[in-house]
Design an enzyme around this catalytic site. Structure first.
Site, mmCIF file in Angstrom:
data_model
loop_
_atom_site.group_PDB
_atom_site.id
_atom_site.type_symbol
_atom_site.label_atom_id
_atom_site.label_comp_id
_atom_site.label_asym_id
_atom_site.label_seq_id
_atom_site.Cartn_x
_atom_site.Cartn_y
_atom_site.Cartn_z
ATOM 1 N N GLY A 21 0.815 -1.208 0.000
ATOM 2 C CA GLY A 21 0.000 0.000 0.000
ATOM 3 C C GLY A 21 0.848 1.257 0.000
ATOM 4 O O GLY A 21 2.009 1.228 -0.397
ATOM 5 N N LEU A 23 0.439 3.621 -2.010
ATOM 6 C CA LEU A 23 0.799 3.575 -3.428
ATOM 7 C C LEU A 23 1.159 4.952 -3.961
ATOM 8 O O LEU A 23 0.629 5.969 -3.527
ATOM 9 C CB LEU A 23 -0.358 2.979 -4.243
ATOM 10 C CG LEU A 23 -0.801 1.566 -3.851
ATOM 11 C CD1 LEU A 23 -1.895 1.072 -4.810
ATOM 12 C CD2 LEU A 23 0.360 0.580 -3.820
ATOM 13 N N HIS A 27 4.464 2.581 -7.998
ATOM 14 C CA HIS A 27 3.598 1.393 -8.069
ATOM 15 C C HIS A 27 2.756 1.424 -9.353
ATOM 16 O O HIS A 27 2.561 0.398 -9.994
ATOM 17 C CB HIS A 27 2.642 1.335 -6.869
ATOM 18 C CG HIS A 27 3.337 1.194 -5.549
ATOM 19 N ND1 HIS A 27 3.510 2.246 -4.685
ATOM 20 C CD2 HIS A 27 3.910 0.128 -4.954
ATOM 21 C CE1 HIS A 27 4.152 1.834 -3.608
ATOM 22 N NE2 HIS A 27 4.408 0.558 -3.742
ATOM 23 N N GLN A 51 8.150 -8.699 8.014
ATOM 24 C CA GLN A 51 9.340 -8.084 7.432
ATOM 25 C C GLN A 51 9.735 -6.781 8.127
ATOM 26 O O GLN A 51 10.635 -6.087 7.666
ATOM 27 C CB GLN A 51 9.169 -7.891 5.930
ATOM 28 C CG GLN A 51 8.150 -6.850 5.501
ATOM 29 C CD GLN A 51 7.911 -6.895 3.998
ATOM 30 O OE1 GLN A 51 7.199 -7.747 3.482
ATOM 31 N NE2 GLN A 51 8.529 -5.960 3.271
ATOM 32 N N GLU A 137 13.016 -2.535 -9.321
ATOM 33 C CA GLU A 137 14.474 -2.688 -9.256
ATOM 34 C C GLU A 137 15.080 -1.861 -8.123
ATOM 35 O O GLU A 137 16.210 -2.074 -7.734
ATOM 36 C CB GLU A 137 15.059 -2.234 -10.590
ATOM 37 C CG GLU A 137 16.275 -2.997 -10.992
ATOM 38 C CD GLU A 137 16.677 -2.692 -12.419
ATOM 39 O OE1 GLU A 137 16.996 -3.635 -13.130
ATOM 40 O OE2 GLU A 137 16.664 -1.503 -12.811
ATOM 41 N N LEU A 169 11.466 7.156 -6.053
ATOM 42 C CA LEU A 169 10.190 7.225 -5.331
ATOM 43 C C LEU A 169 10.147 6.136 -4.260
ATOM 44 O O LEU A 169 10.564 5.007 -4.492
ATOM 45 C CB LEU A 169 9.008 7.022 -6.287
ATOM 46 C CG LEU A 169 8.728 8.086 -7.335
ATOM 47 C CD1 LEU A 169 7.309 7.921 -7.889
ATOM 48 C CD2 LEU A 169 8.880 9.491 -6.790
ATOM 49 N N SER A 170 9.656 6.506 -3.099
ATOM 50 C CA SER A 170 9.524 5.555 -1.997
ATOM 51 C C SER A 170 8.431 6.062 -1.073
ATOM 52 O O SER A 170 8.267 7.278 -0.894
ATOM 53 C CB SER A 170 10.843 5.485 -1.221
ATOM 54 O OG SER A 170 10.619 4.929 0.055
HETATM 55 O O1 PAF Z 1 8.420 -4.410 -1.775
HETATM 56 C C1 PAF Z 1 7.414 -4.513 -1.037
HETATM 57 O O2 PAF Z 1 6.524 -3.668 -1.035
HETATM 58 C C2 PAF Z 1 7.282 -5.718 -0.113
HETATM 59 O O3 PAF Z 1 8.517 -6.122 0.349
HETATM 60 C C3 PAF Z 1 6.539 -6.897 -0.758
HETATM 61 C C4 PAF Z 1 7.285 -7.459 -1.938
HETATM 62 C C5 PAF Z 1 5.154 -6.450 -1.177
HETATM 63 C C6 PAF Z 1 6.380 -8.027 0.262
HETATM 64 O O4 PAF Z 1 5.663 -7.618 1.372
#
Ligand code: PAF
Length: 256
Positions: A21, A23, A27, A51, A137, A169-170
């Site tokens: 999300g 986004l 994305h 994660q 990437e 972008l992040s």
């Molecule tokens: O890159 C991400 O947004 C996340 O690491 C992913 C691949 C959706 C896994 O949760």
């Protein structure tokens, strides 16, 4: 666009873009790329607790559901998958290990992060069985690790989308102050100007508000330090500005 919570309502053999999300245009570019591989474009939004190595980062992760739905719809997503915890992590789910490549660079800074990423992606792949999956990437180490668990699913790397001044972008960029946002330009400048690891580090060091974690020339496949005979070299950078972790990378060209 259909919004579903259960993978059984999704078309398999689709092009799949997993996300957490928050986004943005980066994305949207993944979704557009996915359309080239299938008429069925499935995007997931799932903030994967496994994660995040600290609870604060998980709590602070931006959540923008209304904007996300609008962006996904406009960019051609046909099915938006909002899985539940129970669907992704039923009792006895398989835990994946990223191995040694998951313990260096991003994995060293974020212990257990890549085990969590591979575990959730493995669950997505098992439930959905897509034909193709698209990953940015920008998260280069993640991309290479996901290739190791793809098992017949084509993994497509999507180019990094950048602001006009080059900042990748992040979802984390919104946490930078104005000064921090300005200072962050140094990363792209260093990646595009440096011809050597020394030069890369020198340019980054010119920006005092950036605390560099690593700035290395590596072999794209093994992530070992690049040698004079390494064929595919990539510069990778990570650091903090205003306590916000920023990462980026760039190919340094094929060598003889
Ligand atoms: O890159 C991400 O947004 C996340 O690491 C992913 C691949 C959706 C896994 O949760």
């Amino acid at each position: 666009m259909k919004v579903v919570t259960d993978a059984r309502q999704l078309p398999s053999a689709c092009a799949f873009v997993p996300t957490m999300g928050a986004l943005h245009a980066g994305h949207a570019s993944l979704f557009s790329l996915a359309k080239k591989y299938s008429d069925d474009v499935v995007a997931s939004i799932f903030i994967n607790p496994l994660q995040f190595e600290n609870k604060e980062d998980l709590a602070q992760y931006p959540r923008t559901p209304d904007i996300d739905i609008a962006i996904a719809d406009a960019a051609g997503v046909t099915h938006l998958w909002l899985p539940t915890q129970a669907e992704i992590y039923p009792d006895g789910y398989v835990k994946k290990s990223a191995g040694p490549l998951g313990e260096i660079y991003e994995g060293k800074a974020r212990p257990g992060h890549f085990d969590g990423v591979l575990t959730v992606v493995h669950q997505f792949f098992s439930l959905l069985k897509p034909k193709v999956a698209i990953f940015g990437e920008k998260d280069f180490q993640q991309l290479q690790l996901i290739r190791t668990i793809a098992e017949g699913i084509e993994i497509v790397a999507a180019p990094t989308i950048r602001e006009v001044d080059g900042l990748a972008l992040s979802s984390r960029n919104v946490r930078l102050s104005d000064e921090g946002r300005n200072a962050a330009q140094v990363i792209y400048r260093a990646l595009t100007k440096a011809k050597s690891e020394n030069e890369l580090r020198e340019i980054l060091a010119s920006e005092s508000s950036l605390t560099v974690d690593y700035a290395d020339f590596i072999d794209e496949k093994t992530f070992a330090h690049a040698q004079s005979d390494t064929r595919k070299v990539r510069a990778i950078v990570a650091g903090w500005i205003n306590g916000v972790r920023l990462i980026d990378n760039m190919p340094m060209g094929n060598r003889a």
